[in-house]
Motif scaffolding. Structure first.
Motif, PDB file in Angstrom:
ATOM      1  N   UNK A 200       0.813  -1.211   0.000  1.00  0.00           N
ATOM      2  CA  UNK A 200       0.000   0.000   0.000  1.00  0.00           C
ATOM      3  C   UNK A 200       0.849   1.265   0.000  1.00  0.00           C
ATOM      4  N   UNK A 201       2.083   1.191   0.508  1.00  0.00           N
ATOM      5  CA  UNK A 201       2.884   2.406   0.656  1.00  0.00           C
ATOM      6  C   UNK A 201       4.147   2.405  -0.208  1.00  0.00           C
ATOM      7  N   UNK A 202       4.465   1.254  -0.807  1.00  0.00           N
ATOM      8  CA  UNK A 202       5.675   1.136  -1.637  1.00  0.00           C
ATOM      9  C   UNK A 202       6.939   1.553  -0.875  1.00  0.00           C
ATOM     10  N   UNK A 203       7.039   1.069   0.343  1.00  0.00           N
ATOM     11  CA  UNK A 203       8.222   1.319   1.157  1.00  0.00           C
ATOM     12  C   UNK A 203       8.976   0.017   1.390  1.00  0.00           C
ATOM     13  N   UNK A 204      10.233   0.149   1.815  1.00  0.00           N
ATOM     14  CA  UNK A 204      11.075  -1.022   2.071  1.00  0.00           C
ATOM     15  C   UNK A 204      11.944  -0.739   3.285  1.00  0.00           C
ATOM     16  N   UNK A 205      12.174  -1.767   4.096  1.00  0.00           N
ATOM     17  CA  UNK A 205      13.096  -1.656   5.222  1.00  0.00           C
ATOM     18  C   UNK A 205      14.497  -2.047   4.779  1.00  0.00           C
ATOM     19  N   UNK A 206      15.492  -1.235   5.168  1.00  0.00           N
ATOM     20  CA  UNK A 206      16.877  -1.499   4.790  1.00  0.00           C
ATOM     21  C   UNK A 206      17.780  -1.321   5.993  1.00  0.00           C
ATOM     22  N   UNK A 207      18.924  -2.030   5.976  1.00  0.00           N
ATOM     23  CA  UNK A 207      19.913  -1.835   7.026  1.00  0.00           C
ATOM     24  C   UNK A 207      21.314  -2.154   6.517  1.00  0.00           C
ATOM     25  N   UNK A 208      22.311  -1.560   7.179  1.00  0.00           N
ATOM     26  CA  UNK A 208      23.717  -1.847   6.896  1.00  0.00           C
ATOM     27  C   UNK A 208      24.311  -2.419   8.183  1.00  0.00           C
ATOM     28  N   UNK A 209      24.475  -3.735   8.278  1.00  0.00           N
ATOM     29  CA  UNK A 209      24.945  -4.335   9.529  1.00  0.00           C
ATOM     30  C   UNK A 209      26.432  -4.083   9.774  1.00  0.00           C
ATOM     31  N   UNK A 210      26.754  -3.819  11.028  1.00  0.00           N
ATOM     32  CA  UNK A 210      28.160  -3.648  11.418  1.00  0.00           C
ATOM     33  C   UNK A 210      28.660  -4.977  11.972  1.00  0.00           C
ATOM     34  N   UNK A 211      28.848  -5.916  11.085  1.00  0.00           N
ATOM     35  CA  UNK A 211      29.274  -7.267  11.447  1.00  0.00           C
ATOM     36  C   UNK A 211      30.175  -7.775  10.331  1.00  0.00           C
ATOM     37  N   UNK A 212      31.369  -8.231  10.684  1.00  0.00           N
ATOM     38  CA  UNK A 212      32.368  -8.586   9.666  1.00  0.00           C
ATOM     39  C   UNK A 212      31.911  -9.755   8.794  1.00  0.00           C
TER      40      UNK A 212
END
Length: 206
Positions: free
Chosen positions: A115-127
């Protein structure tokens, strides 16, 4: 039965990372350590793998999945980021945050909120997570590793005991945090705190 790789949390073995990338590329579901909790991840463009991931996790299509990205430039391929959002993201990434942004056309329609055309994103700080993302050259799609009865899994041996017959690879990178990411909605004019987790929401002025 799933494979079980013990990977060094600070200096991931390139040979094992390459094997893990091959498993992802062939449609596998992987339990992966991050800077918050363990996550279940799979290939972004593999519809069958995404559906299997949802079944293992016990969630339907209404539950948002998250794109795990290597860096800010990768986020910008999959989400619309203005100057203000970019400054906030630059200060907070990599780190234990999931941000909700307007999705670009690069995101498969089945993965964005309908309905909103959104997405969840993340940049993990893990090697380990970063090494796998670098080897793949594109984001992973994933979700926090929680059992259908809402138990966070943090011990790789416990994950193995519960999921060895359901997923393709478990990466033992040591214990992770027992707190999920902090979720911030950046898709409107002002940041909105959706879930307080491990990350400090003050990074976004909240």
């Amino acid at each position: 039965m799933s494979q079980f790789f013990q990977i060094h949390p600070d200096n991931p073995q390139a040979r094992l990372i390459k094997q893990a990338a091959q498993i992802v590329g062939s449609g596998g579901i992987v339990a992966l350590p991050t800077d918050s909790c363990y996550a279940l991840v799979c290939h972004l463009d593999d519809k069958a793998a995404v559906e299997k991931l949802r079944r293992v996790r016990g969630i339907d299509e209404k539950h948002h999945l998250t794109l795990l990205c290597r860096d800010l430039s990768e986020i910008a391929q999959y989400a619309r980021v203005d100057n203000k959002q970019f400054r906030l993201l630059k200060a907070a990434t990599p780190g234990p945050y999931t941000v909700i942004l307007e999705a670009t056309r690069e995101v498969p329609r089945r993965l964005s909120h309908p309905s909103r055309k959104t997405i969840g994103l993340r940049v993990p700080e893990n090697a380990i997570a970063q090494a796998l993302l670098a080897e793949l050259g594109q984001p992973l799609i994933g979700t926090t590793l929680i059992t259908p009865d809402d138990v966070l899994l943090n011990d790789p041996e416990e994950i193995r005991e519960l999921l060895a017959k359901q997923i393709d690879l478990i990466i033992d990178g040591g214990a992770c945090s027992m707190e999920p990411t902090t979720v911030i909605d950046l898709s409107s004019d002002e940041p909105v705190l959706v879930r307080q987790g491990r990350g400090d929401a003050a990074m976004f002025g909240l």
